[in-house]
Design an enzyme around this catalytic site. Sequence first.
Site, PDB file in Angstrom:
ATOM      1  N   GLN A  55      22.781 -34.077  -4.173  1.00  0.00           N
ATOM      2  CA  GLN A  55      23.715 -35.164  -3.852  1.00  0.00           C
ATOM      3  C   GLN A  55      22.976 -36.362  -3.242  1.00  0.00           C
ATOM      4  O   GLN A  55      22.187 -36.192  -2.320  1.00  0.00           O
ATOM      5  CB  GLN A  55      24.782 -34.683  -2.870  1.00  0.00           C
ATOM      6  CG  GLN A  55      25.880 -35.729  -2.701  1.00  0.00           C
ATOM      7  CD  GLN A  55      26.888 -35.363  -1.635  1.00  0.00           C
ATOM      8  OE1 GLN A  55      26.535 -35.275  -0.460  1.00  0.00           O
ATOM      9  NE2 GLN A  55      28.122 -35.166  -2.031  1.00  0.00           N
ATOM     10  N   CYS A  92      31.421 -39.353   2.505  1.00  0.00           N
ATOM     11  CA  CYS A  92      30.907 -39.241   3.867  1.00  0.00           C
ATOM     12  C   CYS A  92      31.448 -40.393   4.708  1.00  0.00           C
ATOM     13  O   CYS A  92      31.371 -41.557   4.331  1.00  0.00           O
ATOM     14  CB  CYS A  92      29.378 -39.267   3.861  1.00  0.00           C
ATOM     15  SG  CYS A  92      28.715 -39.113   5.516  1.00  0.00           S
TER      16      CYS A  92
HETATM   17  C1  LIG Z   1      28.485 -30.240   8.973  1.00  0.00           C
HETATM   18  C2  LIG Z   1      29.049 -30.796   7.687  1.00  0.00           C
HETATM   19  C3  LIG Z   1      28.255 -31.573   6.878  1.00  0.00           C
HETATM   20  C4  LIG Z   1      28.771 -32.099   5.687  1.00  0.00           C
HETATM   21  N1  LIG Z   1      27.945 -32.829   4.873  1.00  0.00           N
HETATM   22  C5  LIG Z   1      28.419 -33.281   3.677  1.00  0.00           C
HETATM   23  C6  LIG Z   1      27.545 -33.954   2.764  1.00  0.00           C
HETATM   24  O1  LIG Z   1      26.343 -34.125   2.995  1.00  0.00           O
HETATM   25  N2  LIG Z   1      28.096 -34.395   1.608  1.00  0.00           N
HETATM   26  C7  LIG Z   1      29.424 -34.214   1.295  1.00  0.00           C
HETATM   27  O2  LIG Z   1      29.858 -34.632   0.222  1.00  0.00           O
HETATM   28  N3  LIG Z   1      30.246 -33.558   2.126  1.00  0.00           N
HETATM   29  C8  LIG Z   1      29.779 -33.080   3.290  1.00  0.00           C
HETATM   30  N4  LIG Z   1      30.608 -32.367   4.111  1.00  0.00           N
HETATM   31  C9  LIG Z   1      31.997 -32.087   3.687  1.00  0.00           C
HETATM   32  C10 LIG Z   1      32.094 -30.718   3.002  1.00  0.00           C
HETATM   33  O3  LIG Z   1      31.346 -30.697   1.795  1.00  0.00           O
HETATM   34  C11 LIG Z   1      33.549 -30.325   2.689  1.00  0.00           C
HETATM   35  O4  LIG Z   1      34.107 -31.205   1.754  1.00  0.00           O
HETATM   36  C12 LIG Z   1      34.424 -30.313   3.955  1.00  0.00           C
HETATM   37  O5  LIG Z   1      33.755 -29.682   5.029  1.00  0.00           O
HETATM   38  C13 LIG Z   1      35.757 -29.588   3.713  1.00  0.00           C
HETATM   39  O6  LIG Z   1      35.554 -28.284   3.273  1.00  0.00           O
HETATM   40  P1  LIG Z   1      35.571 -26.961   4.228  1.00  0.00           P
HETATM   41  O7  LIG Z   1      36.903 -26.947   4.931  1.00  0.00           O
HETATM   42  O8  LIG Z   1      35.422 -25.836   3.214  1.00  0.00           O
HETATM   43  O9  LIG Z   1      34.438 -27.071   5.170  1.00  0.00           O
HETATM   44  C14 LIG Z   1      30.122 -31.850   5.309  1.00  0.00           C
HETATM   45  C15 LIG Z   1      30.905 -31.060   6.142  1.00  0.00           C
HETATM   46  C16 LIG Z   1      30.396 -30.523   7.315  1.00  0.00           C
HETATM   47  C17 LIG Z   1      31.279 -29.663   8.177  1.00  0.00           C
END
Ligand SMILES: Cc1cc2nc3c(=O)[nH]c(=O)nc-3n(C[C@H](O)[C@H](O)[C@H](O)COP(=O)(O)O)c2cc1C
Length: 328
Positions: free
Chosen positions: A70, A100
């Site tokens: 990404q 983001c």
């Molecule tokens: C610590 C952290 C870092 C993340 N970094 C990214 C990232 O680099 N790129 C991205 O598209 N989403 C990022 N996300 C979002 C996640 O990919 C995901 O869409 C979001 O956490 C919701 O899903 P979940 O409830 O399964 O965690 C991040 C989320 C967290 C918690």
Amino acid sequence: MLIGSLSIDPPVVAAPMSGISDRSFRLICKEHGARLVYTGLVSANALRYRSAKTDDMLELHPDEHPVCLQVFGADPELVAAAASLAEARGADMVDINMGCSVPKVVKGAAGAALMADPARAEAMARAVVAAVKVPLGVKLRSGWRERGEDAVALARRLEGAGISVIAVHPRWADQRFRGQPDWSVIARVKDAVAVPVIGSGGVRSAAEALQMRRQTGCDAVMVGRGALGNPWIFRQVAAVLAGKPPPPRPRMEQRIAMAARHLALVVEDKGPKSGVLQMRKHLTWYLRGVPGARALRERINRAATEPELRALLDAAGEAEAGALVGHR
Ligand SMILES: Cc1cc2nc3c(=O)[nH]c(=O)nc-3n(C[C@H](O)[C@H](O)[C@H](O)COP(=O)(O)O)c2cc1C
């Protein structure tokens, strides 16, 4: 799910998580049934200068394929150059981060800020599609601010630009991670486009993955925080999506053994100093539920060396065994 010619079956994906989704974590997710893994976001701007740190982020492990790298940035040509570099380094797929919401990223007009600038987002997608042969994905939020169907309109536009898959984390940019994700946005994006749609947000169990798939019709389920200290979730999700009962979560003893293996992988990959820093958080996640977890967490956060962390894992194993004996 087919992303271009890439078959993702079972349709279970490990989410990009900056600071977490490094090579070792991705490998563990892969071994536990995630069919596709994403790297955390890599700056197109930093890649231009090829700093050692960003260059290392392009390094892929031979066993983690298929892997999606990404990238993020504000300038379509720079992002296209970064995508090309990612392809040259072996990425099976490239994704543009349009979700983001960290101030540093959105102030630079990248990440979720692209959702407020659909013309730039489309130009970026076109530039990347022209630059690489591997499939291109985008990862969206619901939109920039709560005021309409940003994700749906943008998804259509990006599909027209030639992207191959859309991942949706249905929270507004200014919500960051607050509140419940609104899965109906995933469903509306799915209805609006023909390319596959990956749902992201709020899946902590196999049952929730099934619920997301049923409610939204998404082609694949992405798991982020639900996999922290719990990579077994991927195989459980894969099973329920295939209509089978999920395998049980392993006992604490096996979870501790997995934590030890994760520690070894990270230390080998990053060296002892950064490895220990990186693993403190993972170990506390693996040890959730062990007797005395809170005191252990404090000791883990003070541990400075790999042997110290190993000793704490042994102590956790003993505490667990003691508790089991106590229960008999
Ligand atoms: C610590 C952290 C870092 C993340 N970094 C990214 C990232 O680099 N790129 C991205 O598209 N989403 C990022 N996300 C979002 C996640 O990919 C995901 O869409 C979001 O956490 C919701 O899903 P979940 O409830 O399964 O965690 C991040 C989320 C967290 C918690």
